[in-house]
Design a protein around this motif. Structure first.
Motif, mmCIF file in Angstrom:
data_model
loop_
_atom_site.group_PDB
_atom_site.id
_atom_site.type_symbol
_atom_site.label_atom_id
_atom_site.label_comp_id
_atom_site.label_asym_id
_atom_site.label_seq_id
_atom_site.Cartn_x
_atom_site.Cartn_y
_atom_site.Cartn_z
ATOM 1 N N ASP A 113 -6.944 0.209 -3.355
ATOM 2 C CA ASP A 113 -8.401 0.265 -3.151
ATOM 3 C C ASP A 113 -9.186 -0.357 -4.290
ATOM 4 O OD1 ASP A 113 -7.925 1.505 -0.771
ATOM 5 O OD2 ASP A 113 -8.131 3.538 -1.568
ATOM 6 N N ASN A 114 -8.724 -0.183 -5.520
ATOM 7 C CA ASN A 114 -9.499 -0.656 -6.674
ATOM 8 C C ASN A 114 -9.042 -2.014 -7.204
ATOM 9 O OD1 ASN A 114 -11.062 1.739 -6.717
ATOM 10 N ND2 ASN A 114 -9.391 2.799 -7.781
ATOM 11 N N LEU A 115 -8.143 -2.667 -6.484
ATOM 12 C CA LEU A 115 -7.640 -3.963 -6.930
ATOM 13 C C LEU A 115 -8.508 -5.104 -6.408
ATOM 14 C CD1 LEU A 115 -3.766 -3.554 -6.425
ATOM 15 C CD2 LEU A 115 -5.058 -3.370 -8.553
ATOM 16 N N THR A 116 -8.764 -6.085 -7.265
ATOM 17 C CA THR A 116 -9.510 -7.277 -6.836
ATOM 18 C C THR A 116 -8.567 -8.192 -6.058
ATOM 19 O OG1 THR A 116 -8.950 -8.554 -8.807
ATOM 20 C CG2 THR A 116 -10.929 -7.166 -8.913
ATOM 21 N N ASP A 117 -9.142 -9.164 -5.332
ATOM 22 C CA ASP A 117 -8.313 -10.120 -4.593
ATOM 23 C C ASP A 117 -7.383 -10.872 -5.531
ATOM 24 O OD1 ASP A 117 -9.540 -9.340 -2.305
ATOM 25 O OD2 ASP A 117 -10.685 -11.187 -1.995
ATOM 26 N N GLU A 118 -7.914 -11.243 -6.726
ATOM 27 C CA GLU A 118 -7.099 -11.983 -7.695
ATOM 28 C C GLU A 118 -5.889 -11.160 -8.138
ATOM 29 O OE1 GLU A 118 -10.373 -11.815 -7.737
ATOM 30 O OE2 GLU A 118 -10.816 -13.911 -7.257
ATOM 31 N N SER A 135 0.815 -1.232 0.000
ATOM 32 C CA SER A 135 0.000 0.000 0.000
ATOM 33 C C SER A 135 0.844 1.276 0.000
ATOM 34 C CB SER A 135 -0.937 0.004 1.208
ATOM 35 O OG SER A 135 -0.200 -0.083 2.409
ATOM 36 N N LYS A 136 2.105 1.152 0.444
ATOM 37 C CA LYS A 136 2.968 2.340 0.453
ATOM 38 C C LYS A 136 3.403 2.733 -0.957
ATOM 39 C CE LYS A 136 4.821 1.299 5.052
ATOM 40 N NZ LYS A 136 6.034 0.921 5.821
ATOM 41 N N GLU A 137 3.358 1.753 -1.861
ATOM 42 C CA GLU A 137 3.851 2.001 -3.224
ATOM 43 C C GLU A 137 2.722 2.215 -4.225
ATOM 44 O OE1 GLU A 137 6.435 -1.168 -4.276
ATOM 45 O OE2 GLU A 137 7.605 -1.027 -2.427
ATOM 46 N N ILE A 138 1.571 1.542 -4.019
ATOM 47 C CA ILE A 138 0.475 1.663 -4.977
ATOM 48 C C ILE A 138 -0.855 1.804 -4.249
ATOM 49 C CG2 ILE A 138 1.657 0.277 -6.732
ATOM 50 C CD1 ILE A 138 -0.234 -2.023 -5.937
ATOM 51 N N ASN A 139 -1.858 2.284 -4.976
ATOM 52 C CA ASN A 139 -3.217 2.384 -4.438
ATOM 53 C C ASN A 139 -3.903 1.020 -4.588
ATOM 54 O OD1 ASN A 139 -5.788 3.001 -3.661
ATOM 55 N ND2 ASN A 139 -6.145 4.567 -5.217
#
Length: 607
Positions: free
Chosen positions: A542-547, A536-540
């Protein structure tokens, strides 16, 4: 004069027995049986060191003979080598399943038969040596001296104690604090006092015994290893019993080393192809190590590349129980980890200098010396095998294909020759994956976990090109992670309502030019939140699926483990899989559910 080893020859055909007698008579004491029941009776009366057993016999076949011998306490440890004309994979698999030590097809080669007999007898000798050493350890324990002292609720030692105590703890102990004598570390001393106080004040005897189990039972003091036992007395005093186990520890360490060597010998004899292949690949890496530093790339890229290579080699050597070699590589990994943390201040020439200063040639030497001592230098060099360059085979095949095309040859013979030449550079996928089933079981034992034994499921005729070898080797990390990260301890599994023994499976199939490999487990599943916290420190996220989150486990240095061990924790193994998959245009998908398990589905193109 050295006593000859005893070998029982079992075959219903007299001429076959005569051939074996002519071949082995001078070196071994031979017994002969022409049917299954006679063989069983002879083995019970006159225990042989080895049995050479035919499969196809009237009344009772070789498989049944083997089963009965393995069920009998007197004969169950006798190694059995099947010698038979039945060489299909099902027959071979059945033999090993019921306890065969080895399997040789007819007609056999004299040198090969003698070598395999020699190997099995050596392994049997090693097993006997280990048992004898275990008995010596037990004898030492039974005769160890002991010291006795008593201390009160304030941890003050009584003035009466055995003289043996002074050997271990020093003189003039009376009226001193026992915790200060046993522990230099104040935190350990405070914990000791806390646990003793709780145990002494516990009224329930069962709970009191449970508290005692929390107390340290072994310590190193004054260069001695001491075993500690506790007895709570009626007046809330505690008796401490000290046993000197220094010699036991030394013998245990030596015993563990010899046991480890025995495991290595068994592993490399059983998986000799993997041994020779890994040894050669590592020697090639040493020879061309500086070629892996691309001066046109950033040092971070080169460090990661080296990291993946070293990590994969470490996994392969651990698979063969070549633990000294693996430990050297583990130390190199640690140094590369430091380089990664400081990669902005590293230049490529420093990496080259680092590699040049490593004595890679000595890494395998300890393990190879043990192999040489037990199996001989000839085994290591494999001088009886004719080695053929894969590139040369491919060039010959290519030239033959051009010849066929130029002359418009389309007859069946030409086609078959071309097909057979192609097969020379390929191995069955089943043979490449099969050792991982055994490896996974070994890793589980190391981690004190339990998994069901499993077999690789798939069409055993599917062949795999030599170019896919690095990818197949990288799968060692996937199986390791399935045990280490996936399968829980027996206690956790029971608390989760699962079978206390975990399940791992591997299958493969081929359809429409795509090879699919599936590895699954019924373990803890992938913790999405842990991965999110890492990235989470490098990318957002929130919009990523579990896969999509799952796929981040293949990124460099991604690990959710708190500690690094020889098994895992570096966060580099899974990224090696992704790298090798890209090289062959493969893909991977992950399905996972917390406390249910994880499935890895790998798809690679295969002509």
């Amino acid at each position: 004069m050295k006593k000859k080893k005893k070998i029982l020859l079992v075959d219903d055909t007299e001429s076959n027995i005569e051939i074996l007698v002519d071949l082995l008579d001078r070196k071994y004491n031979l017994l002969e049986a022409f049917d299954g029941q006679t063989a069983i009776d002879m083995a019970n009366k006159n225990i042989p060191d080895l049995i050479l057993l035919d499969v196809m016999m009237p009344n009772m076949d070789g498989y049944e003979v083997c089963k009965k011998l393995k069920k009998n306490k007197k004969t169950k440890n006798i190694p059995i080598i099947f010698i038979t004309g039945k060489t299909d994979e099902d027959s071979i698999g059945k033999a090993y399943k019921i306890g065969a030590a080895d399997y040789i097809g007819k007609p056999f080669k004299a040198k090969e038969l003698k070598a395999r007999i020699k190997t099995q007898l050596k392994i049997q000798t090693l097993i006997c040596d280990v048992k004898q050493k275990t008995n010596k350890v037990t004898t030492l324990l039974n005769n160890a001296g002991q010291g006795f002292l008593v201390f009160d609720k304030n941890f003050i030692i009584d003035d009466k104690y055995s003289k043996e105590c002074e050997k271990y703890l020093g003189s003039n102990m009376a009226f001193k604090d026992i915790s200060n004598i046993l522990f230099e570390n104040n935190k350990k001393a405070d914990k000791f006092k806390h646990w003793i106080a709780d145990a002494v004040n516990m009224k329930d005897s069962i709970m009191q015994d449970s508290m005692i189990t929390l107390l340290p039972n072994e310590i190193i003091l004054n260069r001695r290893a001491l075993k500690l036992e506790y007895k709570i007395l009626e007046d809330k005093k505690v008796m401490l019993i000290l046993t000197n186990i220094t010699d036991k520890k030394k013998l245990e360490k030596k015993f563990e080393k010899e046991q480890s060597i025995l495991k290595m010998i068994v592993a490399i004899v059983r998986d000799s192809d993997i041994f020779y292949d890994t040894k050669k690949d590592f020697e090639d890496f040493i020879k061309n190590k500086n070629d892996y530093i691309d001066k046109n790339k950033m040092p971070f890229f080169n460090i990661n590349k080296l990291y993946r290579i070293i990590h994969t080699f470490k996994g392969l050597f651990l698979q063969l129980f070549m633990n000294d070699t693996a430990q050297y590589l583990h130390d190199i990994e640690s140094k590369l980890a430091e380089f990664l943390e400081n990669s902005k201040n590293i230049v490529n020439n420093q990496l080259i200098e680092f590699l040049d200063n490593i004595e890679f040639d000595s890494f395998m030497q300890n393990d190879l010396n043990d192999i040489d001592r037990l199996l001989g230098k000839k085994f290591i060099d494999n001088s009886d095998m004719m080695l053929v360059d894969i590139k040369m085979l491919k060039n010959i095949r290519s030239r033959y294909k051009n010849f066929i095309d130029a002359n418009n040859l389309c007859d069946d013979v030409s086609k078959k020759i071309y097909k057979d030449m192609k097969l020379l550079t390929q191995k069955s996928l089943y043979s490449q994956l099969s050792p991982y089933a055994r490896l996974t079981k070994q890793i589980a034992q190391r981690l004190k976990k339990e998994i069901h034994e499993f077999k690789i499921i798939g069409n055993q005729k599917i062949l795999i090109p030599n170019e896919y070898k690095p990818f197949l080797k990288s799968l060692v990390h996937l199986f390791r992670n399935s045990v280490d990260h996936g399968i829980e301890t027996q206690e956790k599994r029971l608390l989760s309502g699962k079978d206390e023994i975990g399940t791992i499976s591997c299958s493969f199939s081929y359809e429409n030019g795509i090879l699919q490999i599936i590895v699954s487990d019924d373990g803890a599943g992938i913790n999405v939140e842990k991965i999110k916290n890492k990235i989470s420190k490098e990318i957002n996220v929130d919009n990523l699926t579990d896969e999509e989150i799952y796929l981040y486990i293949f990124k460099d240095n991604m690990s959710t483990k708190d500690e690094i061990s020889e098994i895992s924790g570096r966060g580099i193994g899974m990224s090696a899989i992704e790298t090798e998959l890209k090289n062959i245009n493969g893909t991977i998908k992950i399905k996972s559910e917390l406390d249910i398990g994880t499935e890895f589905m790998i798809n690679v193109p295969l002509d």
